[in-house]
Design an enzyme around this catalytic site. Structure first.
Site, PDB file in Angstrom:
ATOM      1  N   GLY A 173     -34.325  54.981 -43.862  1.00  0.00           N
ATOM      2  CA  GLY A 173     -35.159  53.991 -42.781  1.00  0.00           C
ATOM      3  C   GLY A 173     -35.149  52.339 -43.665  1.00  0.00           C
ATOM      4  O   GLY A 173     -33.898  52.272 -43.831  1.00  0.00           O
ATOM      5  N   GLY A 174     -36.214  52.080 -43.419  1.00  0.00           N
ATOM      6  CA  GLY A 174     -36.481  50.414 -44.031  1.00  0.00           C
ATOM      7  C   GLY A 174     -35.845  50.540 -45.701  1.00  0.00           C
ATOM      8  O   GLY A 174     -35.695  49.315 -46.081  1.00  0.00           O
ATOM      9  N   GLY A 407      -0.567  32.622 -42.249  1.00  0.00           N
ATOM     10  CA  GLY A 407      -2.105  32.080 -42.564  1.00  0.00           C
ATOM     11  C   GLY A 407      -2.747  32.738 -43.564  1.00  0.00           C
ATOM     12  O   GLY A 407      -3.726  32.288 -44.249  1.00  0.00           O
ATOM     13  N   ALA A 408      -2.099  33.996 -44.001  1.00  0.00           N
ATOM     14  CA  ALA A 408      -2.655  34.752 -45.259  1.00  0.00           C
ATOM     15  C   ALA A 408      -2.389  33.986 -46.399  1.00  0.00           C
ATOM     16  O   ALA A 408      -3.172  34.217 -47.509  1.00  0.00           O
ATOM     17  CB  ALA A 408      -1.925  36.262 -45.348  1.00  0.00           C
TER      18      ALA A 408
END
Length: 517
Positions: A173-174, A407-408
């Protein structure tokens, strides 16, 4: 009068004995029967002998609902304090599963928050050992609100002091968010993390799944990427935490500790000259290059099973801590994808926060193509790498070992990303795209009109490779500072970092930037 003093001392000693026993001898036996250590046993493994100074050992909850008034234990299920790891001061807390399953309470939050505040004010790392069944249901909203007190301190300390989380039992959970907000998550033993447990999933979806299959170390170490390091046993996980800490400074105003180097700074490894295969499509393991270049046995890989097409971790050069980022041509040819982008970007920002220089090894054909990547947002994920390199002000050095395409090439620590020095091996191939697609774009008409189009395409591809598939064009225009022999890489990096160690670079004043999400 003396008798009363004696009584007071006996009362204090009795309360301390009760605190050490946690939930009692029977609960400790049950913990051991599960193959788990107690909170204090874990701290004894983590901290230097005799260095632990505990605070809040006698704190107890004041809740009476649901029979809690009969279940008050000194410490309230958590041990907090200060100690030393290899002589370095640290703050620690360890949840005690023998007390009400280590359930998180308002008292636990107060004790953790107190130690977080003191760690931040003192400028020392904080290490949390997590083993809890989640929020203490009997305390209702008070236990939920208590998490918020811890979360805000996690965020305030982020980038200021190192924060390490060891998950050694359930974290549900939290409770998962505090570890997720820290710098490093280590999972060991039967540690597991999940937001909704197996029972809830079964009730809602009908799916039957175990806690380990849902959120065990294999899941978070290899699939989700939540865990940075994984170990089979608690002792091994704690040893990993101590090793990891050795690469990090006490805080963001200090440099990481240097250890006495036992590896010659100018050692050359002839095997590096033969590492890159002649066939550009044949894979090799980038770890072979890393281990040969950095101080012997110093490389600690982070998230090794998550996004294995990228390699990140810490090594040492001449005893100094260095962050390593690399493409891994042995997996997906080293192409970048969503997970690799997240992994690289976060590691760069971690190094930058804690004054650790970054060395990047590039062998990348580009971003992985495919609709799943495009639909999944590879653009914004890939942009995280660019943002992280541009934002980082620590010394940055890049080494192109083979492919650096499109782009790499730009994203992976190119000169335009404020990289200080860019080296390349003779095997480097820096281009906008591969030879075959380039020829099909540049010479489409010529190939189509040739008497033998296939033969003409092969000739043009060979010509393109000869002209552009080398590092010298990039060196001609200043995008590569020096073409070096692979065997020279170690000595070049040592000397470069020696110069760059006093580098000062400031970013424009701002509240904060907006990194791509």
């Amino acid at each position: 009068m003396q008798g009363k003093t004696h009584d007071h001392l006996e009362l204090l000693r009795e309360m301390r004995r009760r605190a050490v026993l946690g939930g009692g001898a029977r609960r400790i036996e049950q913990q051991h029967a599960r193959g788990k250590l107690t909170a204090r046993e874990r701290l004894a493994l983590l901290l230097d002998e005799g260095s632990f100074q505990e605070f809040g050992a006698l704190a107890t909850h004041q809740v009476s609902e649901f029979g809690l008034d009969q279940q008050r234990f000194p410490g309230d299920g958590i041990v907090t304090g200060f100690g030393k790891v290899s002589g370095r001061r640290v703050a620690v807390f360890a949840q005690d599963f023998t007390v009400l399953g280590g359930s998180f309470s308002a008292v636990q939050a107060h004790k953790i928050s107190r130690i977080q505040d003191l760690a931040l004010e003192s400028g020392i790392p904080i290490i949390g050992l997590n083993d809890s069944g989640g929020a203490r249901i009997q305390e209702g909203v008070r236990s939920l609100a208590a998490y918020g007190e811890v979360f805000v301190r996690n965020v305030m300390a982020s980038g200021v002091i190192p924060q390490l989380s060891l998950v050694l039992g359930p974290c549900a959970g939290g409770a998962v968010y505090s570890p997720a907000l820290t710098d490093f998550v280590l999972m060991a033993g039967d540690g597991c993390m999940f937001l909704t447990g197996p029972d809830v999933i079964k009730a809602v979806t009908g799916e039957q799944v175990s806690a380990q299959d849902l959120g065990g170390a294999d899941v978070h170490g290899g699939r989700s990427g939540v865990a940075h390091l994984v170990a089979d046993t608690e002792a091994a996980g704690i040893a990993l935490a101590k090793l990891l800490l050795s690469y990090l400074p006490q805080n963001n105003n200090e440099d990481p500790p240097q250890i006495r180097p036992e590896d010659p700074a100018h050692r050359m490894d002839e095997a590096l000259n033969a590492l890159i295969p002649d066939d550009e499509n044949q894979p090799y393991d980038m770890r072979d290059a890393i281990t040969a270049i950095f101080d012997r046995d110093s490389f600690l890989e982070v998230q090794p099973a998550f996004a294995p097409n990228a390699v990140v971790g810490f090594g040492r050069l001449d005893g100094y801590s260095v962050g390593v980022v690399a493409n891994q041509p042995a997996c997906l040819s080293g192409a970048l994808n969503i997970d690799a982008s997240d992994k690289i970007a976060r590691f760069i920002r971690t190094c930058d926060a804690f004054n650790i220089p970054i060395v990047t090894f590039i062998d990348c054909p580009g971003f992985l193509p495919g609709t799943d990547q495009e639909y999944g947002g590879v653009i914004r994920h890939g942009a995280k790498i660019i943002y992280a390199y541009c934002e980082a002000t620590v010394p940055k050095i890049s080494v192109v070992t083979r492919k650096a395409m499109g782009g790499a090439y730009v994203a992976m620590s190119s000169k335009q990303m404020r990289t200080d020095l860019a080296f390349a091996w003779p095997s480097a191939r820096i281009a906008v795209m591969g030879a075959e697609p380039a020829v099909r774009v540049l010479y489409r008409d010529e190939v189509r009109q040739a008497a033998d189009p296939a033969q003409r395409e092969r000739e043009l591809v060979a010509e393109y490779r000869e002209r552009f598939f080398n590092p010298y064009r990039a060196a001609d225009v200043g995008q590569i500072d020096e073409v070096i022999e692979p065997r020279e890489t170690r000595s070049r990096l040592v000397r470069a970092l020696e110069v760059l160690r006093t580098k000062v670079q400031l970013n424009p004043p701002k509240k904060h930037g907006l990194s791509p999400t």
